[in-house]
Design an enzyme around this catalytic site. Structure first.
Site, PDB file in Angstrom:
ATOM      1  N   HIS A 121       0.778  -1.117  -0.072  1.00 43.28           N
ATOM      2  CA  HIS A 121      -0.101  -0.135  -0.036  1.00 43.28           C
ATOM      3  C   HIS A 121       0.782   1.205  -0.022  1.00 43.28           C
ATOM      4  O   HIS A 121       1.892   1.227   0.694  1.00 43.28           O
ATOM      5  CB  HIS A 121      -1.097   0.035   1.241  1.00 43.28           C
ATOM      6  CG  HIS A 121      -0.158  -0.007   2.405  1.00 43.28           C
ATOM      7  ND1 HIS A 121       0.087   0.866   3.448  1.00 43.28           N
ATOM      8  CD2 HIS A 121       0.112  -1.145   3.196  1.00 43.28           C
ATOM      9  CE1 HIS A 121       0.708   0.570   4.367  1.00 43.28           C
ATOM     10  NE2 HIS A 121       0.671  -0.617   4.520  1.00 43.28           N
ATOM     11  N   ASP A 122       0.386   2.177  -0.945  1.00 39.07           N
ATOM     12  CA  ASP A 122       0.915   3.663  -0.968  1.00 39.07           C
ATOM     13  C   ASP A 122       2.410   3.680  -1.542  1.00 39.07           C
ATOM     14  O   ASP A 122       3.069   4.600  -1.287  1.00 39.07           O
ATOM     15  CB  ASP A 122       0.855   4.251   0.618  1.00 39.07           C
ATOM     16  CG  ASP A 122      -0.379   4.408   1.171  1.00 39.07           C
ATOM     17  OD1 ASP A 122      -1.201   5.164   0.745  1.00 39.07           O
ATOM     18  OD2 ASP A 122      -0.582   3.678   2.213  1.00 39.07           O
ATOM     19  N   GLY A 139       5.311  -1.058   2.377  1.00 34.16           N
ATOM     20  CA  GLY A 139       4.248   0.165   2.225  1.00 34.16           C
ATOM     21  C   GLY A 139       5.045   1.474   2.385  1.00 34.16           C
ATOM     22  O   GLY A 139       6.113   1.603   3.109  1.00 34.16           O
TER      23      GLY A 139
END
Length: 264
Positions: A121-122, A139
């Site tokens: 994520h991200d 992440g």
């Protein structure tokens, strides 16, 4: 759409250009958008709020847009955004963003991503990168343009990799990797600069000479990071052609976290 195989399951709310092709047994969710000319292989799952641009080649057995592997995630409408002309080989997993950051996992244009790559994520991936097989990004990792990651490279969360940097096979990064730097090891250590890559991208002899001087300041002359930055700052005046490269390096180094530091 004649390009969608009869066994594929595409939600009626998904937005696919009429030129998109979808292989057998692929599943595409309602919040997915796919641009013209993109091909999607067999047995893929594309879900979440995922936007995919034009002319991407997505091979079989990929999972794109699944929720992040983050216990804090509570169903927020975060996103995965993939640009144009990317090649994504088999068994890759790209997760959507999380509310603890910008909420978007982003992949730029013209990237070559090999099998079993994980983007958590991200993550923010630039343009013209190469991720060899089994590259794993935790992440919030940021990857600059033209970065090359060797097979089985593992990158810790929140680490940044500067443009034109490169890792050897099985590198483990806990610290930021400055632009142009080549590293290897567990944990990774700086070995040289990516001179051959720069030549292939059309860097002049003067620009490469300036990159060599930056390497010397950072790694050869036993300077503190502050002292190295002061020396690097003067290189733009000595070699005006390399001024953009100097500014990029200084901008990267100014954002280095004191707790994380740079690959040494």
């Amino acid at each position: 759409m004649t390009g969608i195989h009869a066994t594929a399951i595409v939600d009626p709310a998904a937005q696919l250009d009429s030129s998109v092709s979808v292989g057998p047994y692929t599943v595409i969710g309602p919040h997915v958008k796919v641009g013209a000319g993109t091909t999607i292989g067999a047995h893929c799952v594309i879900e979440g709020h995922t936007t995919i641009g034009r002319d991407n080649r997505i091979f079989q057995f990929n999972s794109l847009g699944a929720i992040p592997q983050d216990k804090k995630y509570a169903g927020e409408p975060c996103e995965l955004v993939i640009g144009e002309r990317n090649t994504i080989r088999e068994f890759c997993t790209f997760n959507i963003g999380s509310p603890g950051d910008a909420g978007v996992t982003r992949v730029g244009d013209d990237n070559w991503i090999m099998a079993y790559v994980h983007l958590a994520h991200d993550c923010q991936v630039g343009n013209h990168t190469i991720f060899a097989n089994n590259t794993q990004l935790a992440g919030h990792v940021h990857v600059g343009d033209w970065v090359i990651l060797g097979g089985f490279t593992v990158v810790h969360q929140f680490v940044r990799l500067g443009a034109h940097s490169m890792t050897a096979m099985c590198s483990l990064l806990f610290a930021d990797l400055p632009p142009f730097v080549m590293c290897q090891g567990q944990p990774a250590q700086a070995r040289s600069m990516n001179f051959e890559g720069l030549r292939r991208r059309g860097f002049s002899a003067d620009r490469i000479s300036a990159v060599k001087a930056m390497h010397k300041a950072l790694y050869r002359d036993d300077l503190t990071l502050e002292q190295a930055c002061a020396r690097i700052a003067g290189l733009g005046d000595k070699t005006p052609e390399a001024a953009p490269d100097v500014r990029m390096m200084l901008s990267f180094l100014e954002q280095v976290s004191p707790q994380r530091g740079i690959v040494r």
